[in-house]
Every structure is written in structure tokens, then in C-alpha cells.
Write an enzyme that holds these catalytic residues in place. Structure first.
Site, mmCIF file in Angstrom:
data_model
loop_
_atom_site.group_PDB
_atom_site.id
_atom_site.type_symbol
_atom_site.label_atom_id
_atom_site.label_comp_id
_atom_site.label_asym_id
_atom_site.label_seq_id
_atom_site.Cartn_x
_atom_site.Cartn_y
_atom_site.Cartn_z
ATOM 1 N N LYS A 274 -61.650 -12.670 57.836
ATOM 2 C CA LYS A 274 -60.513 -13.606 57.781
ATOM 3 C C LYS A 274 -60.908 -14.962 58.385
ATOM 4 O O LYS A 274 -60.688 -16.006 57.781
ATOM 5 C CB LYS A 274 -59.297 -13.032 58.544
ATOM 6 C CG LYS A 274 -58.816 -11.694 58.000
ATOM 7 C CD LYS A 274 -57.601 -11.173 58.750
ATOM 8 C CE LYS A 274 -57.865 -10.798 60.193
ATOM 9 N NZ LYS A 274 -58.792 -9.658 60.381
ATOM 10 N N ARG B 261 -48.633 -8.375 60.945
ATOM 11 C CA ARG B 261 -49.350 -7.103 61.030
ATOM 12 C C ARG B 261 -48.404 -5.915 61.171
ATOM 13 O O ARG B 261 -48.850 -4.786 61.312
ATOM 14 C CB ARG B 261 -50.281 -7.109 62.238
ATOM 15 C CG ARG B 261 -51.607 -7.698 61.880
ATOM 16 C CD ARG B 261 -52.581 -7.542 63.007
ATOM 17 N NE ARG B 261 -53.189 -8.812 63.215
ATOM 18 C CZ ARG B 261 -54.473 -8.994 63.448
ATOM 19 N NH1 ARG B 261 -55.269 -7.975 63.556
ATOM 20 N NH2 ARG B 261 -54.951 -10.192 63.597
ATOM 21 N N ARG C 117 -71.236 -9.361 65.765
ATOM 22 C CA ARG C 117 -70.623 -10.689 65.917
ATOM 23 C C ARG C 117 -70.926 -11.268 67.300
ATOM 24 O O ARG C 117 -70.798 -10.594 68.312
ATOM 25 C CB ARG C 117 -69.111 -10.598 65.724
ATOM 26 C CG ARG C 117 -68.418 -11.947 65.988
ATOM 27 C CD ARG C 117 -67.016 -12.015 65.456
ATOM 28 N NE ARG C 117 -66.161 -10.965 65.957
ATOM 29 C CZ ARG C 117 -64.930 -10.729 65.520
ATOM 30 N NH1 ARG C 117 -64.422 -11.477 64.556
ATOM 31 N NH2 ARG C 117 -64.206 -9.767 66.018
ATOM 32 N N ARG D 240 -67.034 -10.678 71.895
ATOM 33 C CA ARG D 240 -65.607 -10.540 72.199
ATOM 34 C C ARG D 240 -65.361 -9.208 72.910
ATOM 35 O O ARG D 240 -65.980 -8.210 72.560
ATOM 36 C CB ARG D 240 -64.790 -10.590 70.893
ATOM 37 C CG ARG D 240 -64.089 -11.913 70.686
ATOM 38 C CD ARG D 240 -63.513 -12.054 69.317
ATOM 39 N NE ARG D 240 -62.537 -11.031 68.936
ATOM 40 C CZ ARG D 240 -61.831 -11.058 67.813
ATOM 41 N NH1 ARG D 240 -61.987 -12.066 66.976
ATOM 42 N NH2 ARG D 240 -60.970 -10.114 67.527
ATOM 43 N N ARG E 209 -59.549 -0.174 66.947
ATOM 44 C CA ARG E 209 -58.870 -1.293 66.259
ATOM 45 C C ARG E 209 -58.772 -1.038 64.764
ATOM 46 O O ARG E 209 -57.726 -1.270 64.146
ATOM 47 C CB ARG E 209 -59.656 -2.598 66.463
ATOM 48 C CG ARG E 209 -59.424 -3.241 67.784
ATOM 49 C CD ARG E 209 -60.499 -4.259 68.065
ATOM 50 N NE ARG E 209 -60.502 -5.401 67.183
ATOM 51 C CZ ARG E 209 -61.580 -6.145 66.931
ATOM 52 N NH1 ARG E 209 -62.744 -5.848 67.465
ATOM 53 N NH2 ARG E 209 -61.482 -7.186 66.148
HETATM 54 P P1 AP5 Z 1 -64.708 -12.559 60.991
HETATM 55 O O1 AP5 Z 1 -64.551 -13.605 59.953
HETATM 56 O O2 AP5 Z 1 -64.765 -12.985 62.403
HETATM 57 O O3 AP5 Z 1 -63.639 -11.385 60.759
HETATM 58 P P2 AP5 Z 1 -62.083 -11.334 61.040
HETATM 59 O O4 AP5 Z 1 -61.442 -10.684 59.864
HETATM 60 O O5 AP5 Z 1 -61.583 -12.676 61.451
HETATM 61 O O6 AP5 Z 1 -62.089 -10.287 62.222
HETATM 62 P P3 AP5 Z 1 -61.312 -10.287 63.604
HETATM 63 O O7 AP5 Z 1 -62.063 -9.350 64.503
HETATM 64 O O8 AP5 Z 1 -61.074 -11.658 64.100
HETATM 65 O O9 AP5 Z 1 -59.978 -9.604 63.176
HETATM 66 P P4 AP5 Z 1 -58.960 -8.889 64.066
HETATM 67 O O10 AP5 Z 1 -57.867 -8.733 63.108
HETATM 68 O O11 AP5 Z 1 -59.406 -7.648 64.718
HETATM 69 O O12 AP5 Z 1 -58.795 -9.876 65.304
HETATM 70 P P5 AP5 Z 1 -57.783 -11.042 65.620
HETATM 71 O O13 AP5 Z 1 -58.533 -12.094 66.325
HETATM 72 O O14 AP5 Z 1 -56.990 -11.404 64.447
HETATM 73 O O15 AP5 Z 1 -66.055 -11.753 60.630
HETATM 74 C C1 AP5 Z 1 -66.508 -10.685 61.458
HETATM 75 C C2 AP5 Z 1 -68.045 -10.728 61.550
HETATM 76 O O16 AP5 Z 1 -68.597 -10.456 60.262
HETATM 77 C C3 AP5 Z 1 -68.617 -12.090 61.964
HETATM 78 O O17 AP5 Z 1 -69.740 -11.866 62.763
HETATM 79 C C4 AP5 Z 1 -69.020 -12.753 60.622
HETATM 80 O O18 AP5 Z 1 -70.101 -13.646 60.786
HETATM 81 C C5 AP5 Z 1 -69.411 -11.543 59.784
HETATM 82 N N1 AP5 Z 1 -69.076 -11.690 58.369
HETATM 83 C C6 AP5 Z 1 -67.951 -12.221 57.831
HETATM 84 N N2 AP5 Z 1 -67.973 -12.156 56.483
HETATM 85 C C7 AP5 Z 1 -69.162 -11.546 56.171
HETATM 86 C C8 AP5 Z 1 -69.785 -11.178 54.923
HETATM 87 N N3 AP5 Z 1 -69.197 -11.418 53.744
HETATM 88 N N4 AP5 Z 1 -70.987 -10.568 54.987
HETATM 89 C C9 AP5 Z 1 -71.587 -10.322 56.180
HETATM 90 N N5 AP5 Z 1 -71.061 -10.647 57.378
HETATM 91 C C10 AP5 Z 1 -69.868 -11.253 57.363
HETATM 92 O O19 AP5 Z 1 -56.814 -10.302 66.651
HETATM 93 C C11 AP5 Z 1 -57.306 -9.925 67.926
HETATM 94 C C12 AP5 Z 1 -56.229 -9.201 68.681
HETATM 95 O O20 AP5 Z 1 -55.107 -10.084 68.906
HETATM 96 C C13 AP5 Z 1 -55.608 -7.982 67.997
HETATM 97 O O21 AP5 Z 1 -56.376 -6.814 68.199
HETATM 98 C C14 AP5 Z 1 -54.249 -7.904 68.696
HETATM 99 O O22 AP5 Z 1 -54.397 -7.378 69.997
HETATM 100 C C15 AP5 Z 1 -53.873 -9.373 68.806
HETATM 101 N N6 AP5 Z 1 -53.138 -9.838 67.621
HETATM 102 C C16 AP5 Z 1 -53.559 -10.747 66.701
HETATM 103 N N7 AP5 Z 1 -52.638 -10.914 65.745
HETATM 104 C C17 AP5 Z 1 -51.613 -10.095 66.055
HETATM 105 C C18 AP5 Z 1 -50.378 -9.796 65.430
HETATM 106 N N8 AP5 Z 1 -49.994 -10.393 64.274
HETATM 107 N N9 AP5 Z 1 -49.558 -8.905 66.032
HETATM 108 C C19 AP5 Z 1 -49.895 -8.314 67.189
HETATM 109 N N10 AP5 Z 1 -51.061 -8.521 67.828
HETATM 110 C C20 AP5 Z 1 -51.923 -9.416 67.253
HETATM 111 MG MG MG Z 2 -60.672 -13.451 63.197
#
Ligand code: AP5
Ligand code: MG
Length: 216
Positions: free
Chosen positions: A13, A89, A128, A162, A173
Site C-alpha cells: 500500500k 479496516r 523491510r 518497524r 498481523r
Molecule cells: P509496503 O508498501 O510498506 O506495504 P504496506 O501494505 O504499506 O504494509 P504495512 O506494513 O504498512 O501495512 P499494515 O497494514 O500492516 O500497516 P499500517 O502502517 O497501515 O511494502 C512492504 C515491504 O515490501 C517493503 O519493504 C517494500 O519495499 C516491499 N515491497 C512492496 N511492494 C513490493 C513488490 N511488488 N515486490 C517486492 N517487494 C515489495 O498500520 C500499522 C498499524 O497501525 C496497524 O497494525 C494498527 O495497529 C494501526 N492501524 C492502522 N490503520 C488502522 C485502522 N484503520 N484501524 C485500526 N488500526 C489501524
Molecule cells: Mg504501509
């Protein structure tokens, strides 16, 4: 244009958001990034959120909904449109978003779900790394930062992992969100807004899929 970018942890994302904002003038709103910034700044929101995010659990809906509502009301978002990354979510969040948009006289134009196999997600999250200097995300193998020596990627003064990417947190997760995301996908599919795109393949390949979904 108003976009929802959905996907399990590590689906790409954040990575795809960077590309999308180069081509579309939307404002990127990532709830996870907002929580992490608040945690770094030790604000009341950050102190509250930390106990959930550190363990890979969802922050309660009331907290998340109110911060998104506040952000959607800001002038830059009203003017340019938004791309929500990682929100909604839960169904409760999806309904709160509908309510907010109705009040704003706005709407969702596209919902994109980046579909990636759980085994690939684990590999992506475990590799990552984040730059201490810029906050940008990289992957040790798939998207390495420009460094003179590969050992720099393990230097804690330059890159960090992270807290929720530690191996024992990653599986939790993914499992938790696999359960919670399905009803939301159904919710948008019934309204004809959802496009599922393959998130497998290179970052460029995935962006081609995302772009097709946005221009269809
Ligand atoms: P990356 O692009 O960073 O992936 P991402 O989908 O953004 O993953 P996140 O870990 O950020 O998602 P998440 O949903 O767990 O965390 P969030 O921060 O939203 O890519 C990942 C890795 O893969 C990178 O190293 C990248 O380089 C590599 N990559 C990407 N594309 C690739 C490809 N095509 N090929 C190879 N490699 C690739 O949320 C964190 C926390 O916040 C949650 O756990 C929760 O506690 C809280 N939170 C956030 N939103 C909410 C909500 N709406 N409600 C309640 N709690 C929430
Ligand atoms: Mg993210």
C-alpha cells in the site's frame, strides 16, 4: 478523485501510494503513518495508539474514525481528493467513512485491493527497513536503498525495522487482518466500487495493475 487503497500488511500500500501520488494529485492519508508519527512525538494519541500498534492489533474504531474525520475536513483534502491507505479496516470504520463523506458532499470513486499471498507478505515485511534520515521504506532485497556497502542496511544509525515487523508480530498481523478485511471487501464489491489487483510481481508490474484499475 477519492481512492481507498486496501491490502493486508506488506501488500504494498505504502509503496504503491508513492507512485500514485506522482500521477494523481490526491492527498495520501495513511492511518498507520499518522499513528507512528504520533508515537514518535509522544502525543496523547501516540501514547494511546502505541499499546495497539506495537502488538499488531487494531487501534479502537472511535480513535481511528475521529482522526480520519478531522483529516478529511482539511482544506488540502477537500481541494485535491484523498487516497486512504489502510482505512477502513472494520465495517464500523467503513460506515463512519460513508457518514463523513455524506456530510462533506463527497464520495468514494475507486477501491483497490492489492492481493498478495500470505507467504510473500511475510517475506516482504521481514525484509523491510526504514531510513533513519528520511523515513522512507525499503526492502533489503526487492527495493534496496542506494548504499555503498550492503552492511549499511544493518547499521541501526542508518536503518531500522518497524516494531510490528519483528517476526513474532508479523504472522499475528496478517492473520488478524485476513479475518477483518473480507467483510469490507464484500461491502464495496456489492456497491460495484471494488477492483482486485494482483500485488505479486515487481513494484512496477503492480503499479501497472493499479493504474489500469484507476483508469478503467
Ligand atoms: P509496503 O508498501 O510498506 O506495504 P504496506 O501494505 O504499506 O504494509 P504495512 O506494513 O504498512 O501495512 P499494515 O497494514 O500492516 O500497516 P499500517 O502502517 O497501515 O511494502 C512492504 C515491504 O515490501 C517493503 O519493504 C517494500 O519495499 C516491499 N515491497 C512492496 N511492494 C513490493 C513488490 N511488488 N515486490 C517486492 N517487494 C515489495 O498500520 C500499522 C498499524 O497501525 C496497524 O497494525 C494498527 O495497529 C494501526 N492501524 C492502522 N490503520 C488502522 C485502522 N484503520 N484501524 C485500526 N488500526 C489501524
Ligand atoms: Mg504501509
Amino acid at each position: 478523485m477519492n481512492i481507498l487503497l486496501m491490502g493486508l500488511p506488506g501488500a504494498g500500500k505504502g509503496t504503491q501510494s508513492e507512485r500514485i501520488t506522482q500521477d494523481y494529485p490526491v492527498i495520501h492519508i495513511a492511518t498507520g503513518d499518522i499513528f507512528r508519527q504520533a508515537i514518535r512525538e509522544e502525543t496523547p494519541l501516540g501514547l494511546e495508539a502505541k499499546s495497539y500498534t506495537d502488538h499488531g492489533n487494531l487501534v479502537p474504531d472511535e480513535i481511528t474514525n475521529s482522526l480520519v474525520k478531522e483529516r478529511l475536513n482539511q482544506a488540502d483534502v477537500k481541494e485535491n481528493g484523498f487516497m486512504l491507505d489502510g482505512y477502513p479496516r472494520t465495517i464500523q470504520q467503513a460506515k463512519a467513512l460513508d457518514q463523513n463523506l455524506q456530510e462533506l458532499g463527497s464520495q468514494i470513486d475507486a477501491v483497490i485491493y492489492i492481493d498478495v499471498d500470505p507467504e510473500t507478505l511475510k517475506e516482504r515485511l521481514s525484509g523491510r527497513i526504514i531510513s533513519v534520515a528520511t523515513g522512507e521504506s525499503y526492502h533489503k532485497i526487492y527495493n534496496p536503498p542506494k548504499v555503498e556497502d550492503a552492511s549499511e542496511m544493518d547499521d541501526p544509525a542508518k536503518f531500522y525495522q518497524r516494531e510490528d515487523d519483528k517476526p513474532e508480530k508479523v504472522a499475528h498481523r496478517i492473520q488478524l487482518q485476513m479475518e477483518s478485511i473480507q467483510p469490507i471487501l464484500d461491502y464495496y464489491e456489492e456497491r460495484g466500487l471494488l477492483t482486485r489487483v494482483s500485488g505479486e510481481g515487481s513494484i512496477d508490474d503492480v503499479y501497472d495493475n493499479v493504474k489500469k484499475a484507476l483508469t478503467k
